[in-house]
Design a protein around this motif. Sequence first.
Motif, PDB file in Angstrom:
ATOM      1  N   ASP A   1       0.966  -1.153  -0.095  1.00  0.00           N
ATOM      2  CA  ASP A   1      -0.112  -0.038   0.061  1.00  0.00           C
ATOM      3  C   ASP A   1       1.028   1.305   0.070  1.00  0.00           C
ATOM      4  OD1 ASP A   1      -2.241  -1.703   2.292  1.00  0.00           O
ATOM      5  OD2 ASP A   1      -2.703  -1.302   0.167  1.00  0.00           O
ATOM      6  N   THR A   2       2.088   1.061   0.053  1.00  0.00           N
ATOM      7  CA  THR A   2       3.171   2.258   0.168  1.00  0.00           C
ATOM      8  C   THR A   2       2.900   3.053  -1.247  1.00  0.00           C
ATOM      9  OG1 THR A   2       4.737   1.287   1.659  1.00  0.00           O
ATOM     10  CG2 THR A   2       5.327   3.062   0.252  1.00  0.00           C
ATOM     11  N   ALA A   3       2.637   4.226  -1.002  1.00  0.00           N
ATOM     12  CA  ALA A   3       2.545   5.084  -2.316  1.00  0.00           C
ATOM     13  C   ALA A   3       2.166   6.501  -1.707  1.00  0.00           C
ATOM     14  CB  ALA A   3       1.396   4.620  -3.039  1.00  0.00           C
ATOM     15  N   VAL A   4       2.202   7.440  -2.809  1.00  0.00           N
ATOM     16  CA  VAL A   4       1.501   8.734  -2.434  1.00  0.00           C
ATOM     17  C   VAL A   4       0.207   8.522  -2.791  1.00  0.00           C
ATOM     18  CG1 VAL A   4       1.484  11.127  -3.299  1.00  0.00           C
ATOM     19  CG2 VAL A   4       3.963   9.842  -3.257  1.00  0.00           C
ATOM     20  N   TYR A   5      -0.698   9.245  -1.923  1.00  0.00           N
ATOM     21  CA  TYR A   5      -2.404   9.153  -2.200  1.00  0.00           C
ATOM     22  C   TYR A   5      -2.598  10.578  -2.522  1.00  0.00           C
ATOM     23  CZ  TYR A   5      -2.411   4.239  -0.463  1.00  0.00           C
ATOM     24  OH  TYR A   5      -2.114   3.034  -0.218  1.00  0.00           O
ATOM     25  N   TYR A   6      -3.268  10.434  -3.621  1.00  0.00           N
ATOM     26  CA  TYR A   6      -4.237  11.889  -4.030  1.00  0.00           C
ATOM     27  C   TYR A   6      -5.572  11.465  -3.962  1.00  0.00           C
ATOM     28  CZ  TYR A   6       0.381  12.169  -6.528  1.00  0.00           C
ATOM     29  OH  TYR A   6       1.762  12.219  -6.600  1.00  0.00           O
ATOM     30  N   CYS A   7      -6.307  12.801  -3.966  1.00  0.00           N
ATOM     31  CA  CYS A   7      -7.548  12.928  -3.894  1.00  0.00           C
ATOM     32  C   CYS A   7      -7.814  13.584  -5.213  1.00  0.00           C
ATOM     33  CB  CYS A   7      -8.277  13.436  -2.469  1.00  0.00           C
ATOM     34  SG  CYS A   7      -8.108  15.303  -2.167  1.00  0.00           S
ATOM     35  N   ALA A   8      -9.002  13.466  -5.700  1.00  0.00           N
ATOM     36  CA  ALA A   8      -9.481  13.787  -6.978  1.00  0.00           C
ATOM     37  C   ALA A   8     -11.086  14.221  -6.877  1.00  0.00           C
ATOM     38  CB  ALA A   8      -8.829  13.248  -8.215  1.00  0.00           C
ATOM     39  N   ALA A   9     -11.329  15.380  -7.753  1.00  0.00           N
ATOM     40  CA  ALA A   9     -12.606  15.753  -7.772  1.00  0.00           C
ATOM     41  C   ALA A   9     -13.158  15.617  -9.335  1.00  0.00           C
ATOM     42  CB  ALA A   9     -12.993  17.164  -7.294  1.00  0.00           C
ATOM     43  N   HIS A  10     -14.438  14.978  -9.430  1.00  0.00           N
ATOM     44  CA  HIS A  10     -15.034  14.864 -10.649  1.00  0.00           C
ATOM     45  C   HIS A  10     -16.456  15.214 -10.716  1.00  0.00           C
ATOM     46  CE1 HIS A  10     -16.434  11.827 -14.215  1.00  0.00           C
ATOM     47  NE2 HIS A  10     -15.914  12.915 -14.614  1.00  0.00           N
ATOM     48  N   ARG A  11     -16.764  16.313 -11.512  1.00  0.00           N
ATOM     49  CA  ARG A  11     -18.047  16.981 -11.447  1.00  0.00           C
ATOM     50  C   ARG A  11     -18.787  16.041 -12.640  1.00  0.00           C
ATOM     51  NH1 ARG A  11     -20.298  23.140 -12.203  1.00  0.00           N
ATOM     52  NH2 ARG A  11     -22.456  22.402 -12.421  1.00  0.00           N
ATOM     53  N   ALA A  12     -19.583  15.010 -12.093  1.00  0.00           N
ATOM     54  CA  ALA A  12     -20.554  14.348 -13.223  1.00  0.00           C
ATOM     55  C   ALA A  12     -21.319  13.459 -12.576  1.00  0.00           C
ATOM     56  CB  ALA A  12     -19.434  13.244 -14.032  1.00  0.00           C
ATOM     57  N   VAL A  13     -22.228  12.897 -13.171  1.00  0.00           N
ATOM     58  CA  VAL A  13     -23.108  11.799 -12.527  1.00  0.00           C
ATOM     59  C   VAL A  13     -22.660  10.391 -12.361  1.00  0.00           C
ATOM     60  CG1 VAL A  13     -25.357  10.801 -12.768  1.00  0.00           C
ATOM     61  CG2 VAL A  13     -25.314  13.219 -13.099  1.00  0.00           C
ATOM     62  N   ALA A  14     -21.980  10.131 -13.661  1.00  0.00           N
ATOM     63  CA  ALA A  14     -21.379   8.631 -13.771  1.00  0.00           C
ATOM     64  C   ALA A  14     -20.221   8.612 -13.067  1.00  0.00           C
ATOM     65  CB  ALA A  14     -21.193   8.210 -15.089  1.00  0.00           C
ATOM     66  N   VAL A  15     -19.940   7.341 -12.069  1.00  0.00           N
ATOM     67  CA  VAL A  15     -18.808   7.302 -11.351  1.00  0.00           C
ATOM     68  C   VAL A  15     -17.797   6.642 -12.305  1.00  0.00           C
ATOM     69  CG1 VAL A  15     -17.510   5.769  -9.640  1.00  0.00           C
ATOM     70  CG2 VAL A  15     -19.919   6.964  -9.263  1.00  0.00           C
ATOM     71  N   VAL A  16     -16.229   7.060 -12.329  1.00  0.00           N
ATOM     72  CA  VAL A  16     -15.615   6.759 -12.972  1.00  0.00           C
ATOM     73  C   VAL A  16     -14.226   6.252 -12.377  1.00  0.00           C
ATOM     74  CG1 VAL A  16     -16.062   8.026 -15.125  1.00  0.00           C
ATOM     75  CG2 VAL A  16     -14.394   8.976 -13.462  1.00  0.00           C
ATOM     76  N   THR A  17     -13.499   5.111 -12.692  1.00  0.00           N
ATOM     77  CA  THR A  17     -12.379   4.683 -11.835  1.00  0.00           C
ATOM     78  C   THR A  17     -10.966   5.016 -12.735  1.00  0.00           C
ATOM     79  OG1 THR A  17     -12.761   2.480 -12.848  1.00  0.00           O
ATOM     80  CG2 THR A  17     -13.779   3.040 -10.669  1.00  0.00           C
ATOM     81  N   THR A  18     -11.152   5.770 -13.536  1.00  0.00           N
ATOM     82  CA  THR A  18      -9.793   6.266 -14.189  1.00  0.00           C
ATOM     83  C   THR A  18      -9.413   7.531 -13.957  1.00  0.00           C
ATOM     84  OG1 THR A  18     -11.130   6.629 -16.397  1.00  0.00           O
ATOM     85  CG2 THR A  18     -10.222   4.346 -16.139  1.00  0.00           C
ATOM     86  N   ALA A  19      -8.177   7.975 -13.970  1.00  0.00           N
ATOM     87  CA  ALA A  19      -7.826   8.965 -13.559  1.00  0.00           C
ATOM     88  C   ALA A  19      -8.095  10.430 -14.442  1.00  0.00           C
ATOM     89  CB  ALA A  19      -6.280   9.145 -13.340  1.00  0.00           C
ATOM     90  N   SER A  20      -8.034   9.999 -15.812  1.00  0.00           N
ATOM     91  CA  SER A  20      -8.060  11.235 -16.756  1.00  0.00           C
ATOM     92  C   SER A  20      -9.218  12.161 -16.682  1.00  0.00           C
ATOM     93  CB  SER A  20      -7.981  10.786 -18.264  1.00  0.00           C
ATOM     94  OG  SER A  20      -8.872   9.681 -18.417  1.00  0.00           O
ATOM     95  N   PRO A  21     -10.440  11.729 -16.355  1.00  0.00           N
ATOM     96  CA  PRO A  21     -11.706  12.488 -16.432  1.00  0.00           C
ATOM     97  C   PRO A  21     -11.671  13.396 -15.199  1.00  0.00           C
ATOM     98  CG  PRO A  21     -12.373  10.249 -16.768  1.00  0.00           C
ATOM     99  CD  PRO A  21     -10.939  10.270 -16.288  1.00  0.00           C
ATOM    100  N   TYR A  22     -10.962  13.059 -14.102  1.00  0.00           N
ATOM    101  CA  TYR A  22     -11.101  13.915 -12.866  1.00  0.00           C
ATOM    102  C   TYR A  22     -10.534  15.412 -13.183  1.00  0.00           C
ATOM    103  CZ  TYR A  22     -12.648   9.925 -10.063  1.00  0.00           C
ATOM    104  OH  TYR A  22     -13.508   9.031  -9.404  1.00  0.00           O
ATOM    105  N   ASP A  23     -11.342  16.416 -12.789  1.00  0.00           N
ATOM    106  CA  ASP A  23     -10.913  17.823 -12.859  1.00  0.00           C
ATOM    107  C   ASP A  23      -9.990  18.319 -12.155  1.00  0.00           C
ATOM    108  OD1 ASP A  23     -14.465  17.425 -13.025  1.00  0.00           O
ATOM    109  OD2 ASP A  23     -13.459  17.803 -14.891  1.00  0.00           O
TER     110      ASP A  23
END
Length: 124
Positions: free
Chosen positions: A90-112
């Motif tokens: 689990d060692t890593a840098v952890y990032y939070c991200a926000a995505h303005r959308a109804v659909a839930v996505v699990t890939t990084a690129s759509p996050y705003d």
Amino acid sequence: QVQLVESGGGLVQAGGSLRLSCAASGLTFSIHNMGWFRQAPGKEREFVAVITWIGDGTYYTDSVKGRFTISRDNAKKTVYLQMNSLKPEDTAVYYCAAHRAVAVVTTASPYDHWGQGTQVTVSS
């Protein structure tokens, strides 16, 4: 200006727990799905967990299911990641991200919007 500020990372022994927080400002937090991602040295950024804007749905990558819990407090504009039974992988840098959308996505690129990250190190 949108800001996402993570905190709560650190060094912990295997089997231990940490609680990450991500405080948001400059955006309408309650209409954004919020995700946690992580990136280990030499690896690509990977999805960890996401929670819907209203908090009625959560999704996890398989490797953390049953150990991590994502939650949010819209009044405080904060999203959390409770991490239990931590493992060295689990060692890593952890990032939070926000995505303005109804659909839930699990890939990084759509996050705003992204935070700067917080280091989590799990020793064996």
